[in-house]
Design an enzyme around this catalytic site. Structure first.
Site, PDB file in Angstrom:
ATOM      1  N   ASP A 143      15.010  -8.838 -11.995  1.00  0.00           N
ATOM      2  CA  ASP A 143      14.199  -8.871 -10.773  1.00  0.00           C
ATOM      3  C   ASP A 143      14.425 -10.209 -10.051  1.00  0.00           C
ATOM      4  O   ASP A 143      14.058 -11.266 -10.554  1.00  0.00           O
ATOM      5  CB  ASP A 143      12.722  -8.725 -11.187  1.00  0.00           C
ATOM      6  CG  ASP A 143      11.832  -8.262 -10.048  1.00  0.00           C
ATOM      7  OD1 ASP A 143      10.815  -7.594 -10.335  1.00  0.00           O
ATOM      8  OD2 ASP A 143      12.163  -8.571  -8.886  1.00  0.00           O
ATOM      9  N   ASP A 197      13.058  -8.438  -4.783  1.00  0.00           N
ATOM     10  CA  ASP A 197      11.644  -8.499  -4.408  1.00  0.00           C
ATOM     11  C   ASP A 197      11.494  -8.709  -2.897  1.00  0.00           C
ATOM     12  O   ASP A 197      12.143  -9.584  -2.325  1.00  0.00           O
ATOM     13  CB  ASP A 197      11.028  -9.693  -5.150  1.00  0.00           C
ATOM     14  CG  ASP A 197       9.532  -9.775  -5.004  1.00  0.00           C
ATOM     15  OD1 ASP A 197       8.854  -8.810  -5.393  1.00  0.00           O
ATOM     16  OD2 ASP A 197       9.043 -10.790  -4.487  1.00  0.00           O
ATOM     17  N   HIS A 228       3.953  -2.444 -11.099  1.00  0.00           N
ATOM     18  CA  HIS A 228       2.998  -3.475 -11.547  1.00  0.00           C
ATOM     19  C   HIS A 228       2.051  -3.924 -10.440  1.00  0.00           C
ATOM     20  O   HIS A 228       1.194  -4.789 -10.668  1.00  0.00           O
ATOM     21  CB  HIS A 228       3.784  -4.679 -12.076  1.00  0.00           C
ATOM     22  CG  HIS A 228       4.646  -5.280 -11.018  1.00  0.00           C
ATOM     23  ND1 HIS A 228       5.777  -4.654 -10.518  1.00  0.00           N
ATOM     24  CD2 HIS A 228       4.514  -6.415 -10.328  1.00  0.00           C
ATOM     25  CE1 HIS A 228       6.307  -5.404  -9.573  1.00  0.00           C
ATOM     26  NE2 HIS A 228       5.566  -6.466  -9.427  1.00  0.00           N
ATOM     27  N   ASP A 229       2.244  -3.346  -9.239  1.00  0.00           N
ATOM     28  CA  ASP A 229       1.372  -3.708  -8.110  1.00  0.00           C
ATOM     29  C   ASP A 229       0.416  -2.588  -7.739  1.00  0.00           C
ATOM     30  O   ASP A 229      -0.426  -2.766  -6.853  1.00  0.00           O
ATOM     31  CB  ASP A 229       2.206  -4.005  -6.847  1.00  0.00           C
ATOM     32  CG  ASP A 229       3.092  -5.212  -6.985  1.00  0.00           C
ATOM     33  OD1 ASP A 229       4.174  -5.213  -6.375  1.00  0.00           O
ATOM     34  OD2 ASP A 229       2.711  -6.142  -7.719  1.00  0.00           O
ATOM     35  N   GLU A 282      13.017  -3.814  -2.762  1.00  0.00           N
ATOM     36  CA  GLU A 282      11.615  -3.498  -2.478  1.00  0.00           C
ATOM     37  C   GLU A 282      11.392  -3.806  -1.001  1.00  0.00           C
ATOM     38  O   GLU A 282      11.586  -4.945  -0.569  1.00  0.00           O
ATOM     39  CB  GLU A 282      10.666  -4.344  -3.321  1.00  0.00           C
ATOM     40  CG  GLU A 282       9.210  -4.009  -3.039  1.00  0.00           C
ATOM     41  CD  GLU A 282       8.226  -5.074  -3.453  1.00  0.00           C
ATOM     42  OE1 GLU A 282       8.565  -6.268  -3.353  1.00  0.00           O
ATOM     43  OE2 GLU A 282       7.113  -4.726  -3.870  1.00  0.00           O
TER      44      GLU A 282
HETATM   45  O1  TEU Z   1       5.269  -7.262  -3.971  1.00  0.00           O
HETATM   46  C1  TEU Z   1       5.268  -7.239  -2.567  1.00  0.00           C
HETATM   47  C2  TEU Z   1       3.977  -6.745  -2.072  1.00  0.00           C
HETATM   48  O2  TEU Z   1       3.747  -6.542  -0.922  1.00  0.00           O
HETATM   49  C3  TEU Z   1       2.941  -6.559  -3.092  1.00  0.00           C
HETATM   50  O3  TEU Z   1       2.121  -7.650  -2.910  1.00  0.00           O
HETATM   51  C4  TEU Z   1       2.275  -5.226  -2.909  1.00  0.00           C
HETATM   52  O4  TEU Z   1       2.790  -4.552  -1.837  1.00  0.00           O
HETATM   53  C5  TEU Z   1       0.824  -5.449  -2.613  1.00  0.00           C
HETATM   54  O5  TEU Z   1       0.340  -6.212  -3.674  1.00  0.00           O
HETATM   55  C6  TEU Z   1       0.086  -4.131  -2.544  1.00  0.00           C
HETATM   56  O6  TEU Z   1      -1.220  -4.455  -2.152  1.00  0.00           O
HETATM   57  C7  TEU Z   1       6.260  -8.078  -4.577  1.00  0.00           C
HETATM   58  C8  TEU Z   1       5.995  -8.055  -6.073  1.00  0.00           C
HETATM   59  O7  TEU Z   1       6.144  -6.718  -6.551  1.00  0.00           O
HETATM   60  C9  TEU Z   1       4.588  -8.570  -6.288  1.00  0.00           C
HETATM   61  O8  TEU Z   1       4.220  -8.462  -7.667  1.00  0.00           O
HETATM   62  C10 TEU Z   1       4.538 -10.018  -5.838  1.00  0.00           C
HETATM   63  O9  TEU Z   1       3.194 -10.477  -5.931  1.00  0.00           O
HETATM   64  C11 TEU Z   1       5.002 -10.153  -4.380  1.00  0.00           C
HETATM   65  O10 TEU Z   1       6.179  -9.411  -4.079  1.00  0.00           O
HETATM   66  C12 TEU Z   1       5.351 -11.608  -4.097  1.00  0.00           C
HETATM   67  O11 TEU Z   1       6.512 -11.934  -4.830  1.00  0.00           O
END
Ligand code: TEU
Ligand code: CA
Length: 537
Positions: free
Chosen positions: A95, A190, A314-315, A240
Site C-alpha cells: 500500500d 492511497d 479498513h475504512d 483508491e
Molecule cells: O482513505 C481515503 C479516504 O477518503 C478515507 O478517509 C475514507 O474515504 C473515509 O474515511 C470514509 O469516510 C485512505 C485510506 O484508506 C485511509 O485509511 C486513510 O486514512 C486516508 O486515505 C489518508 O491516508
C-alpha cells in the site's frame, strides 16, 4: 497471475494476527496465516502500510517508505513473508501512500527547518485557505517558525506532497523500485486521484479540499509516468479514487491508457449518507445502490475499464451489519452480499473477516474508539447539538474502527488474535463468529466464500463475460446476466429481509450456488429473505 480472474484479500496488519503477544498484529502473524489464505484460494494479498509511522492515522502517515515499523517486525520478517507467499503461489500488494507523508518524515523535518529544496516537496502558502480536511478540521496548518501554512487533506500530521515537483516524483518512483526489488507483486495507491493539485491554489468555498483536488489536471500524466517509468504496468495495480467520476475511472483502468489495472470508487458506499454526509444516518437508498452498480458495471465493460469490486475495507463498516442482517438471516445475508459482488465484472476484494461474517464493533463508549476520524467527528457531532447517546449511535454505525477490530480466529481468549491485550476491543460475538467454527461447518459463510472463489477459477465467463443488468420490477431485487459466447450466467439477489417477488426469468441451467444452499427459487419469481443464486445456462 492475470488480475482479471484473480481475487485479492485485504489485511489490516494491526488487526490480523499478533505473533509476539504485544496485542498488535504483525508481519510474522501474517506469515503464520498464509496457509489459511492459500486455502481460501486468493491470489494477491493487499497489506495496509506497516512502514515507520507515528500512527496518528494507523500507518497512513508514513515516516520512511523503505523500512518496517518495529511495531510490526523487521525487514527480515518482511522478506520472509514475501518469500513464503511466493512459495504458496500468492503475491503481495503493498500500500503506497504517495499523496502525503507523515510530519515525522525526514523530508518534512527539513522543510520545517526552512530548507527551500524540501519546502518545495510540500505545499506551503503565505496565508490559509478555506479548504476543509477529510477528518473534520481545516486543511491548512500554521508553522510559526516559517510564518507559512502547509496543506494536509487529512490529519495535520499528514502534509500533502507536491507532485508538480519532479524530485518528489523521482523519490516515489524509487520507492516502487525498492519494493519491486523485494518481490512485491502489486501496489495499491492511497487516494491516488488527489495528487495533482489545482493550478490555482485558492479558496474553494464550502466543500472539502478532497473535492477541490480530485482528478486534477495532471493526474493521468502523473499516473502514467509513475507506472511506465517504474515498469509496473504488468503488475496488479489499483488506485483508491476519492469522489471520482466514471469518465476518469474508465481512463485510469483502460489498458490503452497505460495507467492502472483497476480502481476503487466509493459511490455505492455513500447511499446511506443523509444529504451526502457520512455522519448523518439514513437507511440505504437501494434504488440508488442498484443504479450505481448498473451504470458503473455496464459502462466500464462497454468502454474497456476494469473495476475493483468490493463492499468492505479498513475504512468502511462491516457489510453484513450495513446492508445485511446480524440476526436471523445473518448467514444468508452475508452469502447474498458476497454472491452479488463475486459474479460482477471486475476483480473482487475480500476484506479480512468479511469471509466469516464479522460484524460491526457495537461499542458504547467513546473511550473504546481509536480512529482519529471518528474521534474528531464525535466532538463535531456533540458541538452540532447531538446528545452523547445519539453521537455514539452515529459512531457505532459509521466509525472506521468497525472494520478494524481484531480478526476472530477461534472462540478462545481474545479470539486467538493475541496472547496479550488487543489494541482494540473484540466484540463478544467472536465466540460464535470465528474461523475455527466456520472451518468445521460445510454450510458456513467461510466455505461459501471458498466456493465463490473456486467458481471464478473454473468458469471464464465470470472474469471475461459481458454484463447486463436485468429489470426485476422490484427495487430490492437485483439481477444481472453475464454472457460469454453462447454461455449465460444469471445472478439474482434479494437485498431485503422480507420475501420478495421479482419479474425475472431465470433460464433452466445449473445452479452454481445459492444463499440457502438448496438451489434457485423454482421460478425465480418468489424469493426468500436475502435469497441469492447463480444459474449457468
Ligand atoms: O482513505 C481515503 C479516504 O477518503 C478515507 O478517509 C475514507 O474515504 C473515509 O474515511 C470514509 O469516510 C485512505 C485510506 O484508506 C485511509 O485509511 C486513510 O486514512 C486516508 O486515505 C489518508 O491516508
Ligand atoms: Ca505483535
Amino acid at each position: 497471475m492475470d488480475y482479471k480472474n484473480s481475487v485479492v484479500y485485504q489485511i489490516y496488519v494491526k488487526s490480523f494476527c499478533d505473533s509476539n503477544g504485544d496485542g498488535i498484529g504483525d508481519l510474522n502473524g501474517i506469515r503464520a496465516k498464509l496457509p489459511y489464505l492459500k486455502s481460501l484460494g486468493v491470489d494477491y494479498i493487499w497489506v495496509t502500510p506497516f512502514f515507520p509511522s507515528p500512527m496518528f492515522d494507523n500507518g497512513y502517515d508514513v515516516a520512511d517508505y523503505r523500512a518496517v515499523n518495529p511495531m510490526f517486525g523487521t525487514m527480515a520478517d518482511c522478506e520472509a513473508m514475501i518469500a513464503e507467499a511466493g512459495r504458496l503461489g500468492m503475491g503481495f500488494m503493498f500500500d503506497m501512500v504517495f499523496n502525503h507523508t507523515s510530519w515525522d518524515h525526514e523530508w518534512f523535518k527539513k522543510a520545517l527547518a526552512g530548507d527551500p529544496e524540501y519546502m518545495d516537496y510540500y505545499i506551503f502558502r503565505d496565508k490559509p485557505l478555506d479548504w476543509t480536511a477529510s477528518f473534520g478540521t481545516p486543511a491548512w496548518e500554521y508553522v510559526p517558525e516559517l510564518n507559512k501554512w502547509y496543506l494536509h487533506l487529512f490529519d495535520k500530521s499528514q502534509p500533502d506532497l507536491n507532485w508538480d515537483n519532479p524530485k518528489v516524483r523521482e523519490e516515489l518512483k524509487n520507492v516502487i523500485r525498492f519494493w519491486k526489488g523485494k518481490g512485491v507483486k502489486g501496489f495499491r495507491f492511497d487516494v491516488l486521484n488527489l495528487i495533482s493539485k489545482p493550478e490555482r491554489i485558492e479558496d474553494c468555498g464550502p466543500g472539502s479540499g478532497t473535492s477541490y483536488c480530485k482528478d486534477g489536471h495532471r493526474i493521468h500524466e502523473f499516473i502514467r509516468e509513475l507506472v511506465t517509468d517504474t515498469q509496473i504496468e504488468d503488475m496488479v495495480t489499483v488506485g483508491e479514487m476519492a469522489s471520482t467520476t466514471l469518465e476518469n475511472c474508465i481512463r485510469y483502468s483502460n489498458p490503452e491508457s497505460h495507467e492502472l489495472s483497476m480502481c476503487f470508487n466509493f459511490h455505492h458506499l455513500k447511499v446511506d449518507y443523509k444529504n451526502g454526509d457520512k455522519w448523518a444516518l439514513m437507511e440505504p437508498d437501494y434504488v440508488r445502490l442498484h443504479d450505481i452498480f448498473k451504470e458503473w458495471q455496464e459502462e466500464m465493460s462497454r468502454r474497456g475499464g476494469w473495476n475493483a469490486v468490493f463492499w468492505c475495507n479498513h475504512d468502511q463498516p462491516r457489510v453484513v451489519s450495513r446492508f445485511g442482517d446480524e440476526g436471523q438471516y445473518w448467514r444468508q445475508s452475508a452469502k447474498m452480499l458476497a454472491t452479488f459482488i463475486h459474479f460482477l465484472r471486475g476483480t473482487p476484494y475480500v476484506y479480512q473477516g468479511e469471509e466469516i461474517g464479522m460484524t460491526n464493533a457495537h461499542y458504547t463508549r467513546i473511550e473504546q474508539y481509536n480512529d482519529v476520524e471518528c474521534i474528531n467527528y464525535y466532538q463535531i457531532l456533540r458541538e452540532r447539538g447531538l446528545s452523547e447517546a445519539d453521537a455514539l449511535g452515529v459512531l457505532a454505525a459509521r466509525s472506521r474502527d468497525n472494520s478494524r477490530t481484531p480478526m476472530q480466529w477461534n472462540p478462545q481468549h481474545n479470539a486467538g488474535f493475541t496472547n496479550g491485550t488487543p489494541w482494540l476491543e473484540i466484540p463478544d460475538n467472536y465466540r460464535s463468529i470465528n474461523v475455527e467454527a466456520e472451518e468445521r461447518d460445510p454450510d458456513s459463510i467461510l466455505n461459501y466464500y471458498r466456493a465463490l472463489i473456486q467458481l471464478r477459477k473454473r468458469y471464464p465467463i465470470i472474469a471475461e463475460g459481458e454484463i447486463r443488468f436485468l429489470d426485476t420490477g422490484n427495487a430490492r431485487v437485483y439481477a444481472y446476466e453475464r454472457s460469454l459466447g453462447a454461455q449465460r450466467l444469471t445472478v439474482v439477489c434479494n437485498f431485503s429481509g422480507q420475501p420478495e417477488s421479482a419479474a425475472v426469468a431465470v433460464p433452466a441451467g445449473e445452479v452454481l450456488l445459492s444463499s440457502y444452499g438448496d438451489g434457485a427459487a423454482p421460478d425465480g419469481q418468489s424469493l426468500r429473505p436475502y435469497e441469492a443464486f447463480a444459474v449457468l445456462s
